[in-house]
Design a protein around this motif. Structure first.
Motif, PDB file in Angstrom:
ATOM      1  N   ALA A   1      17.703  -4.093  75.174  1.00 14.07           N
ATOM      2  CA  ALA A   1      16.785  -4.659  76.259  1.00 14.07           C
ATOM      3  C   ALA A   1      16.777  -3.787  77.382  1.00 14.07           C
ATOM      4  CB  ALA A   1      17.445  -6.053  76.550  1.00 14.07           C
ATOM      5  N   ALA A   2      17.835  -3.128  77.950  1.00 15.58           N
ATOM      6  CA  ALA A   2      17.742  -2.129  79.265  1.00 15.58           C
ATOM      7  C   ALA A   2      16.431  -1.063  78.917  1.00 15.58           C
ATOM      8  CB  ALA A   2      19.165  -1.661  79.305  1.00 15.58           C
ATOM      9  N   ARG A   3      16.469  -0.722  77.745  1.00 16.02           N
ATOM     10  CA  ARG A   3      15.411   0.439  77.313  1.00 16.02           C
ATOM     11  C   ARG A   3      14.005   0.040  77.535  1.00 16.02           C
ATOM     12  NH1 ARG A   3      16.828   3.670  71.836  1.00 16.02           N
ATOM     13  NH2 ARG A   3      14.754   4.428  72.285  1.00 16.02           N
ATOM     14  N   VAL A   4      13.480  -1.126  77.697  1.00 12.12           N
ATOM     15  CA  VAL A   4      12.367  -1.747  77.700  1.00 12.12           C
ATOM     16  C   VAL A   4      11.811  -1.380  79.017  1.00 12.12           C
ATOM     17  CG1 VAL A   4      10.632  -3.621  77.836  1.00 12.12           C
ATOM     18  CG2 VAL A   4      12.673  -3.537  75.865  1.00 12.12           C
ATOM     19  N   ARG A   5      10.851  -0.352  79.293  1.00 15.01           N
ATOM     20  CA  ARG A   5      10.297  -0.283  80.477  1.00 15.01           C
ATOM     21  C   ARG A   5       8.869   0.277  80.305  1.00 15.01           C
ATOM     22  NH1 ARG A   5      13.891   2.005  85.280  1.00 15.01           N
ATOM     23  NH2 ARG A   5      15.946   0.627  84.904  1.00 15.01           N
ATOM     24  N   PRO A   6       7.800  -0.366  80.201  1.00 10.76           N
ATOM     25  CA  PRO A   6       6.476  -0.124  79.958  1.00 10.76           C
ATOM     26  C   PRO A   6       6.194   1.183  80.705  1.00 10.76           C
ATOM     27  CG  PRO A   6       6.892  -2.249  80.164  1.00 10.76           C
ATOM     28  CD  PRO A   6       7.952  -1.908  80.616  1.00 10.76           C
ATOM     29  N   HIS A   7       5.635   2.100  79.968  1.00  9.26           N
ATOM     30  CA  HIS A   7       5.259   3.270  80.687  1.00  9.26           C
ATOM     31  C   HIS A   7       4.270   3.205  81.976  1.00  9.26           C
ATOM     32  CE1 HIS A   7       7.422   5.232  77.424  1.00  9.26           C
ATOM     33  NE2 HIS A   7       6.423   4.931  76.801  1.00  9.26           N
ATOM     34  N   THR A   8       3.365   2.221  81.865  1.00 11.62           N
ATOM     35  CA  THR A   8       2.254   2.288  82.675  1.00 11.62           C
ATOM     36  C   THR A   8       2.028   0.669  83.181  1.00 11.62           C
ATOM     37  OG1 THR A   8       0.467   2.060  81.259  1.00 11.62           O
ATOM     38  CG2 THR A   8       0.860   4.342  82.287  1.00 11.62           C
TER      39      THR A   8
END
Length: 249
Positions: free
Chosen positions: A223-230
């Motif tokens: 869950a901590a890896r979820v970081r949409p690029h834009t």
């Protein structure tokens, strides 16, 4: 409502209770949907199961949107028959889709009648039918859940699928949480979305939320890896869930 900005990529909204979380997240979904429809004539969304299904089913039908423009996918799905209580699609069909005027052809369930590997390939084809044969599909919104171990979709801590880079949809046959067979969107698809939304309520989520939102674990929890690029990343929490966060007082 308190706004907590823990990083430039995160928008964390802490609300008084689960009822207010439901109200605000449903309003945000409809606002996003209507903007997407106005801009691109369609709203593509991925939904998750668990408590999120009840929140959406209770809150969305009363709000105004053009349901004919919605395209509803599942961020992950347990590979079980439609009449199995574990089937996320059937929960939505009974509690949400039966209340809104959206055609069956615009809702995309898993096919439980074929082997799970084939089901993942078939689901990829469903995505291609809506998004085209592009590098990656670009969802307008992914509504994500988070388990007590920090998993999201069916991407579990330490599992090889965390490193999948080529497939849009992957099969899993050894899920540490039953049932063992599932299909799931992969991280390349998740990180390409325009907006990722997590919803967490209750004190039972407090400890894992602290690890996900304020921890520096290596490797990072799924869950901590979820970081949409834009795109945007939004968290909707109630006070009990946020009780251990230093950034919230």
């Amino acid at each position: 409502m308190s706004h907590v900005n823990m990083a430039a990529t995160k928008n964390v909204r802490v609300l008084s209770d689960a009822g207010e979380v439901s109200e605000k997240v449903c309003a945000f979904i409809i606002e996003t949907a209507n903007a997407a429809i106005a801009d691109r004539a369609v709203f593509t969304v991925g939904v998750s199961g668990g408590s999120l299904a009840k929140i959406l089913s209770d809150g969305l039908p009363a709000l105004k949107t053009d349901w004919s423009k919605w395209r509803v996918f599942f961020c992950d799905e347990r590979h079980v028959p439609f009449d199995d209580p574990e089937c996320t699609y059937s929960v939505y069909k009974k509690n949400l889709l039966s209340k809104v005027p959206i055609q069956d052809e615009y809702v995309f369930p898993d096919n439980p009648n074929i082997p799970v590997e084939e089901a993942a390939e078939a689901y990829t084809q469903k995505l291609e039918a809506v998004f085209g044969k592009v590098g990656l599909p670009k969802f307008d919104m992914l509504l994500l859940g988070m388990g007590p171990d920090g998993h999201t979709c069916s991407l579990f801590p330490g599992h090889p699928l965390l490193n999948e880079t080529k497939k849009w949809v992957a099969a899993i046959s050894d899920s540490p949480k039953p049932p063992p067979q599932r299909i799931t969107l992969t991280f390349p698809v998740i990180q390409n979305c325009r907006c990722a939304v997590f919803v967490s309520c209750g004190s039972s989520k407090a400890e894992i939320l602290k690890r996900v939102l304020e921890g520096n674990e290596e490797p990072a929890l799924p869950a901590a890896r979820v970081r949409p690029h834009t795109g945007a990343l939004c968290w909707f929490l109630d006070k009990p869930a946020a009780s251990l966060l230093k950034s919230y007082s």
